[in-house]
Design a protein around this motif. Structure first.
Motif, PDB file in Angstrom:
ATOM      1  N   ARG A 210       0.818  -1.209   0.000  1.00 49.08           N
ATOM      2  CA  ARG A 210       0.000   0.000   0.000  1.00 49.08           C
ATOM      3  C   ARG A 210       0.853   1.261   0.000  1.00 49.08           C
ATOM      4  O   ARG A 210       0.594   2.200  -0.736  1.00 49.08           O
ATOM      5  CB  ARG A 210      -0.912   0.005   1.228  1.00 49.08           C
ATOM      6  CG  ARG A 210      -1.888  -1.162   1.255  1.00 49.08           C
ATOM      7  CD  ARG A 210      -2.496  -1.363   2.632  1.00 49.08           C
ATOM      8  NE  ARG A 210      -3.285  -0.253   3.094  1.00 49.08           N
ATOM      9  CZ  ARG A 210      -4.608  -0.148   2.930  1.00 49.08           C
ATOM     10  NH1 ARG A 210      -5.277  -1.095   2.311  1.00 49.08           N
ATOM     11  NH2 ARG A 210      -5.252   0.902   3.397  1.00 49.08           N
ATOM     12  N   ASP A 211       1.875   1.299   0.857  1.00 56.93           N
ATOM     13  CA  ASP A 211       2.702   2.486   0.992  1.00 56.93           C
ATOM     14  C   ASP A 211       4.003   2.139   1.685  1.00 56.93           C
ATOM     15  O   ASP A 211       4.102   1.140   2.395  1.00 56.93           O
ATOM     16  CB  ASP A 211       1.976   3.594   1.747  1.00 56.93           C
ATOM     17  CG  ASP A 211       1.424   3.152   3.098  1.00 56.93           C
ATOM     18  OD1 ASP A 211       1.372   1.945   3.378  1.00 56.93           O
ATOM     19  OD2 ASP A 211       1.022   4.034   3.879  1.00 56.93           O
TER      20      ASP A 211
ATOM     21  N   TRP B 277       7.235   4.373   3.755  1.00 53.96           N
ATOM     22  CA  TRP B 277       7.686   5.650   4.307  1.00 53.96           C
ATOM     23  C   TRP B 277       9.032   5.480   4.993  1.00 53.96           C
ATOM     24  O   TRP B 277       9.286   4.460   5.623  1.00 53.96           O
ATOM     25  CB  TRP B 277       6.700   6.161   5.358  1.00 53.96           C
ATOM     26  CG  TRP B 277       5.313   6.339   4.842  1.00 53.96           C
ATOM     27  CD1 TRP B 277       4.350   5.375   4.706  1.00 53.96           C
ATOM     28  CD2 TRP B 277       4.729   7.548   4.394  1.00 53.96           C
ATOM     29  NE1 TRP B 277       3.201   5.913   4.201  1.00 53.96           N
ATOM     30  CE2 TRP B 277       3.408   7.254   4.004  1.00 53.96           C
ATOM     31  CE3 TRP B 277       5.184   8.854   4.287  1.00 53.96           C
ATOM     32  CZ2 TRP B 277       2.545   8.213   3.511  1.00 53.96           C
ATOM     33  CZ3 TRP B 277       4.321   9.818   3.807  1.00 53.96           C
ATOM     34  CH2 TRP B 277       3.019   9.498   3.425  1.00 53.96           C
TER      35      TRP B 277
ATOM     36  N   ASN C 196       7.792   9.919   1.771  1.00 58.40           N
ATOM     37  CA  ASN C 196       7.027   8.836   1.171  1.00 58.40           C
ATOM     38  C   ASN C 196       7.806   8.309  -0.030  1.00 58.40           C
ATOM     39  O   ASN C 196       8.187   9.067  -0.907  1.00 58.40           O
ATOM     40  CB  ASN C 196       5.640   9.327   0.734  1.00 58.40           C
ATOM     41  CG  ASN C 196       4.864   8.250   0.028  1.00 58.40           C
ATOM     42  OD1 ASN C 196       4.663   8.317  -1.167  1.00 58.40           O
ATOM     43  ND2 ASN C 196       4.463   7.238   0.762  1.00 58.40           N
TER      44      ASN C 196
ATOM     45  N   TYR D  31       6.708   5.250  -1.664  1.00 55.36           N
ATOM     46  CA  TYR D  31       5.770   4.544  -2.532  1.00 55.36           C
ATOM     47  C   TYR D  31       4.366   4.747  -1.982  1.00 55.36           C
ATOM     48  O   TYR D  31       4.150   4.652  -0.770  1.00 55.36           O
ATOM     49  CB  TYR D  31       6.098   3.044  -2.563  1.00 55.36           C
ATOM     50  CG  TYR D  31       5.074   2.232  -3.309  1.00 55.36           C
ATOM     51  CD1 TYR D  31       5.126   2.116  -4.700  1.00 55.36           C
ATOM     52  CD2 TYR D  31       4.036   1.591  -2.640  1.00 55.36           C
ATOM     53  CE1 TYR D  31       4.172   1.378  -5.390  1.00 55.36           C
ATOM     54  CE2 TYR D  31       3.083   0.859  -3.324  1.00 55.36           C
ATOM     55  CZ  TYR D  31       3.157   0.756  -4.696  1.00 55.36           C
ATOM     56  OH  TYR D  31       2.214   0.033  -5.379  1.00 55.36           O
ATOM     57  N   LEU D  32       3.432   4.998  -2.874  1.00 59.99           N
ATOM     58  CA  LEU D  32       2.038   5.162  -2.469  1.00 59.99           C
ATOM     59  C   LEU D  32       1.155   4.664  -3.608  1.00 59.99           C
ATOM     60  O   LEU D  32       1.146   5.254  -4.698  1.00 59.99           O
ATOM     61  CB  LEU D  32       1.754   6.633  -2.165  1.00 59.99           C
ATOM     62  CG  LEU D  32       0.422   6.981  -1.543  1.00 59.99           C
ATOM     63  CD1 LEU D  32       0.209   6.251  -0.221  1.00 59.99           C
ATOM     64  CD2 LEU D  32       0.336   8.490  -1.328  1.00 59.99           C
TER      65      LEU D  32
ATOM     66  N   GLU E  98      -3.528   6.611  -2.079  1.00 64.83           N
ATOM     67  CA  GLU E  98      -3.284   8.061  -2.143  1.00 64.83           C
ATOM     68  C   GLU E  98      -4.568   8.844  -1.892  1.00 64.83           C
ATOM     69  O   GLU E  98      -4.579   9.820  -1.143  1.00 64.83           O
ATOM     70  CB  GLU E  98      -2.697   8.418  -3.501  1.00 64.83           C
ATOM     71  CG  GLU E  98      -2.298   9.857  -3.620  1.00 64.83           C
ATOM     72  CD  GLU E  98      -1.572  10.148  -4.918  1.00 64.83           C
ATOM     73  OE1 GLU E  98      -1.103  11.290  -5.050  1.00 64.83           O
ATOM     74  OE2 GLU E  98      -1.479   9.263  -5.782  1.00 64.83           O
TER      75      GLU E  98
END
Length: 139
Positions: free
Chosen positions: A21-22, A24, A33, A35-36, A41
């Motif tokens: 998902r993400d 950080w 961040n 990857y998102l 997002e």
């Protein structure tokens, strides 16, 4: 992103197989961040990301507490939510401590987070912790 952060994201992507998902990075002062996923997002637009990351910074204290209580190295923390799981670990050398946070969609059978932790540690065989210092995403 540079080589170190690209390697970090690639490790999470390989592990999550589409469920990532993400991702950080954070230190005591700032966060970045890396990857998102697009559908995540839109969910973050109403979230106070600064407060969210500040909460994760308490992990610096938790890590030190666990290591002093159990006389063992802290590896990672996982928290489960209704539809996702949140993984947090820290990289450290003598002068630098970096927090790494990643979210995954829940999946039946779960994840082998110990294997992920070990795989992430191999990144430090090739890159230094200072190469993972976040740039300021808060502006």
């Amino acid at each position: 992103m540079d080589d170190a952060t690209e390697a970090l994201v690639a490790t999470f992507q390989s592990f999550g197989e589409g469920a990532l998902r993400d991702v950080w990075l954070f230190d005591q002062w700032t966060h970045q961040n890396l990857y998102l996923r697009a559908d995540i997002e839109s969910q973050l637009s109403d979230l106070d990301v600064d407060a969210f990351i500040d909460n994760e910074r308490y992990g610096y204290i938790t890590r030190d507490t666990y290591e002093s209580l159990y006389a063992r190295d802290y590896d990672y923390t996982v928290r489960g939510f209704a539809s996702s799981e949140l993984f947090r670990t820290f990289f450290a050398d003598d002068d630098t401590r970096i927090g790494v946070l990643a979210g995954f969609d829940r999946r039946e059978g779960g994840y082998d987070f110990a294997a992920l932790s070990a795989e992430l540690q191999t990144i430090l065989d090739e890159y230094s912790v200072t190469e993972l210092v976040p740039t300021d995403d808060t502006e």
